[in-house]
Design a protein around this motif. Structure first.
Motif, PDB file in Angstrom:
ATOM      1  N   GLY A 122      -3.392   4.164  -9.553  1.00 60.15           N
ATOM      2  CA  GLY A 122      -2.234   3.292  -9.463  1.00 60.15           C
ATOM      3  C   GLY A 122      -1.888   2.685  -8.121  1.00 60.15           C
ATOM      4  O   GLY A 122      -0.789   2.155  -7.957  1.00 60.15           O
ATOM      5  N   LEU A 123      -2.801   2.743  -7.164  1.00 62.36           N
ATOM      6  CA  LEU A 123      -2.513   2.175  -5.852  1.00 62.36           C
ATOM      7  C   LEU A 123      -3.448   1.026  -5.512  1.00 62.36           C
ATOM      8  O   LEU A 123      -4.583   0.972  -5.982  1.00 62.36           O
ATOM      9  CB  LEU A 123      -2.648   3.255  -4.762  1.00 62.36           C
ATOM     10  CG  LEU A 123      -1.694   4.439  -4.851  1.00 62.36           C
ATOM     11  CD1 LEU A 123      -2.043   5.481  -3.791  1.00 62.36           C
ATOM     12  CD2 LEU A 123      -0.243   3.998  -4.708  1.00 62.36           C
ATOM     13  N   LYS A 124      -2.975   0.114  -4.680  1.00 68.21           N
ATOM     14  CA  LYS A 124      -3.814  -0.900  -4.041  1.00 68.21           C
ATOM     15  C   LYS A 124      -4.128  -0.348  -2.658  1.00 68.21           C
ATOM     16  O   LYS A 124      -3.262   0.266  -2.017  1.00 68.21           O
ATOM     17  CB  LYS A 124      -3.057  -2.228  -3.870  1.00 68.21           C
ATOM     18  CG  LYS A 124      -2.700  -2.919  -5.157  1.00 68.21           C
ATOM     19  CD  LYS A 124      -2.132  -4.312  -4.917  1.00 68.21           C
ATOM     20  CE  LYS A 124      -0.868  -4.265  -4.092  1.00 68.21           C
ATOM     21  NZ  LYS A 124      -0.195  -5.558  -3.953  1.00 68.21           N
ATOM     22  N   HIS A 135      -4.230   2.379   4.062  1.00 65.84           N
ATOM     23  CA  HIS A 135      -2.995   1.657   3.735  1.00 65.84           C
ATOM     24  C   HIS A 135      -2.908   1.486   2.223  1.00 65.84           C
ATOM     25  O   HIS A 135      -3.755   0.850   1.610  1.00 65.84           O
ATOM     26  CB  HIS A 135      -2.940   0.290   4.415  1.00 65.84           C
ATOM     27  CG  HIS A 135      -1.698  -0.468   4.070  1.00 65.84           C
ATOM     28  ND1 HIS A 135      -0.482  -0.170   4.638  1.00 65.84           N
ATOM     29  CD2 HIS A 135      -1.473  -1.458   3.175  1.00 65.84           C
ATOM     30  CE1 HIS A 135       0.427  -0.965   4.112  1.00 65.84           C
ATOM     31  NE2 HIS A 135      -0.144  -1.752   3.224  1.00 65.84           N
ATOM     32  N   THR A 136      -1.886   2.074   1.632  1.00 68.97           N
ATOM     33  CA  THR A 136      -1.733   2.003   0.181  1.00 68.97           C
ATOM     34  C   THR A 136      -0.364   1.441  -0.191  1.00 68.97           C
ATOM     35  O   THR A 136       0.628   1.658   0.502  1.00 68.97           O
ATOM     36  CB  THR A 136      -1.912   3.390  -0.468  1.00 68.97           C
ATOM     37  OG1 THR A 136      -1.041   4.330   0.181  1.00 68.97           O
ATOM     38  CG2 THR A 136      -3.338   3.875  -0.358  1.00 68.97           C
ATOM     39  N   GLU A 137      -0.376   0.721  -1.290  1.00 69.08           N
ATOM     40  CA  GLU A 137       0.841   0.196  -1.908  1.00 69.08           C
ATOM     41  C   GLU A 137       0.696   0.387  -3.408  1.00 69.08           C
ATOM     42  O   GLU A 137      -0.416   0.575  -3.912  1.00 69.08           O
ATOM     43  CB  GLU A 137       0.993  -1.296  -1.614  1.00 69.08           C
ATOM     44  CG  GLU A 137       1.186  -1.627  -0.159  1.00 69.08           C
ATOM     45  CD  GLU A 137       1.247  -3.130   0.094  1.00 69.08           C
ATOM     46  OE1 GLU A 137       1.161  -3.921  -0.877  1.00 69.08           O
ATOM     47  OE2 GLU A 137       1.374  -3.511   1.267  1.00 69.08           O
ATOM     48  N   LEU A 138       1.797   0.305  -4.111  1.00 66.31           N
ATOM     49  CA  LEU A 138       1.737   0.427  -5.563  1.00 66.31           C
ATOM     50  C   LEU A 138       1.049  -0.797  -6.163  1.00 66.31           C
ATOM     51  O   LEU A 138       1.344  -1.928  -5.780  1.00 66.31           O
ATOM     52  CB  LEU A 138       3.140   0.547  -6.156  1.00 66.31           C
ATOM     53  CG  LEU A 138       3.970   1.754  -5.743  1.00 66.31           C
ATOM     54  CD1 LEU A 138       5.339   1.677  -6.392  1.00 66.31           C
ATOM     55  CD2 LEU A 138       3.276   3.058  -6.087  1.00 66.31           C
ATOM     56  N   ALA A 139       0.149  -0.554  -7.112  1.00 65.53           N
ATOM     57  CA  ALA A 139      -0.412  -1.646  -7.903  1.00 65.53           C
ATOM     58  C   ALA A 139       0.725  -2.213  -8.756  1.00 65.53           C
ATOM     59  O   ALA A 139       1.747  -1.544  -8.989  1.00 65.53           O
ATOM     60  CB  ALA A 139      -1.554  -1.139  -8.780  1.00 65.53           C
ATOM     61  N   THR A 142       1.886  -0.082 -11.630  1.00 66.20           N
ATOM     62  CA  THR A 142       2.521   1.142 -11.136  1.00 66.20           C
ATOM     63  C   THR A 142       3.913   0.836 -10.597  1.00 66.20           C
ATOM     64  O   THR A 142       4.853   1.613 -10.806  1.00 66.20           O
ATOM     65  CB  THR A 142       1.653   1.799 -10.044  1.00 66.20           C
ATOM     66  OG1 THR A 142       0.322   1.932 -10.531  1.00 66.20           O
ATOM     67  CG2 THR A 142       2.186   3.169  -9.665  1.00 66.20           C
ATOM     68  N   ALA A 143       4.053  -0.287  -9.903  1.00 64.83           N
ATOM     69  CA  ALA A 143       5.366  -0.686  -9.376  1.00 64.83           C
ATOM     70  C   ALA A 143       6.379  -0.845 -10.510  1.00 64.83           C
ATOM     71  O   ALA A 143       7.531  -0.394 -10.388  1.00 64.83           O
ATOM     72  CB  ALA A 143       5.241  -1.975  -8.568  1.00 64.83           C
TER      73      ALA A 143
END
Length: 165
Positions: A122-124, A135-139, A142-143
């Protein structure tokens, strides 16, 4: 703030609830809940960490439990950013319990295996010079899921001010 200890306990309980939600939705409930802690980062640079070793024990005979820490001074961010950090650390947990080496250079460089694990959960992920695929952000999907969680579970608790040197 009244009763700071109660607010701190609410903060940890909320993180535990978010952990359970992410574990069910993104890891099919496969992960064993570690000790979730909130500690400060002396340099104000880290959002959280996963302890590879089992650093918490009840007694000398206990084999211990891992720690997933959320940095105290980073808890004033939006729920999506807090969730991204939590899930990032859960990806390290997934690698750790499955005997996968997702970091090198004394645990500072996130390799392509970490990238694959994070994207599967679930991460970008973006590459950062010197520390790799960290460096990760929510896909997007997932967001949306975390926004739903946040709407049903308004944030409670407190956070720490940044460390002043």
């Amino acid at each position: 703030m009244e009763n700071g200890t109660a607010r701190y306990i609410e903060t940890v309980a909320y993180l535990g609830k978010l952990y359970d939600f992410a574990n069910e939705r993104l890891f099919n409930g496969e992960l064993k809940k570690p000790v979730i802690t909130v500690q400060r980062d002396e340099r104000n640079k880290t959002n959280g960490w996963w302890s590879v070793g089992k650093v918490w024990q009840e007694n000398a005979e206990d084999e211990g439990e891992h720690e997933l820490n959320m940095t105290a001074q980073q808890l004033n961010r939006p729920i999506g950013e807090i969730a991204a950090t939590l899930i990032h650390e859960m990806c390290h947990q997934f690698a750790s319990v499955n005997n996968m080496q997702d970091c090198s250079r004394s645990g500072t460089y996130h390799n392509k295996l970490f990238k694959k694990i994070a994207e599967t959960h679930g991460l970008k992920v973006e590459c950062v010079p010197q520390i790799g695929w960290s460096h990760t952000e929510l896909a997007e999907e997932t967001a949306a899921m975390i926004n739903e969680f946040g709407a049903e579970n308004p944030a409670t608790g407190s956070y720490r001010l940044p460390v002043v040197k």
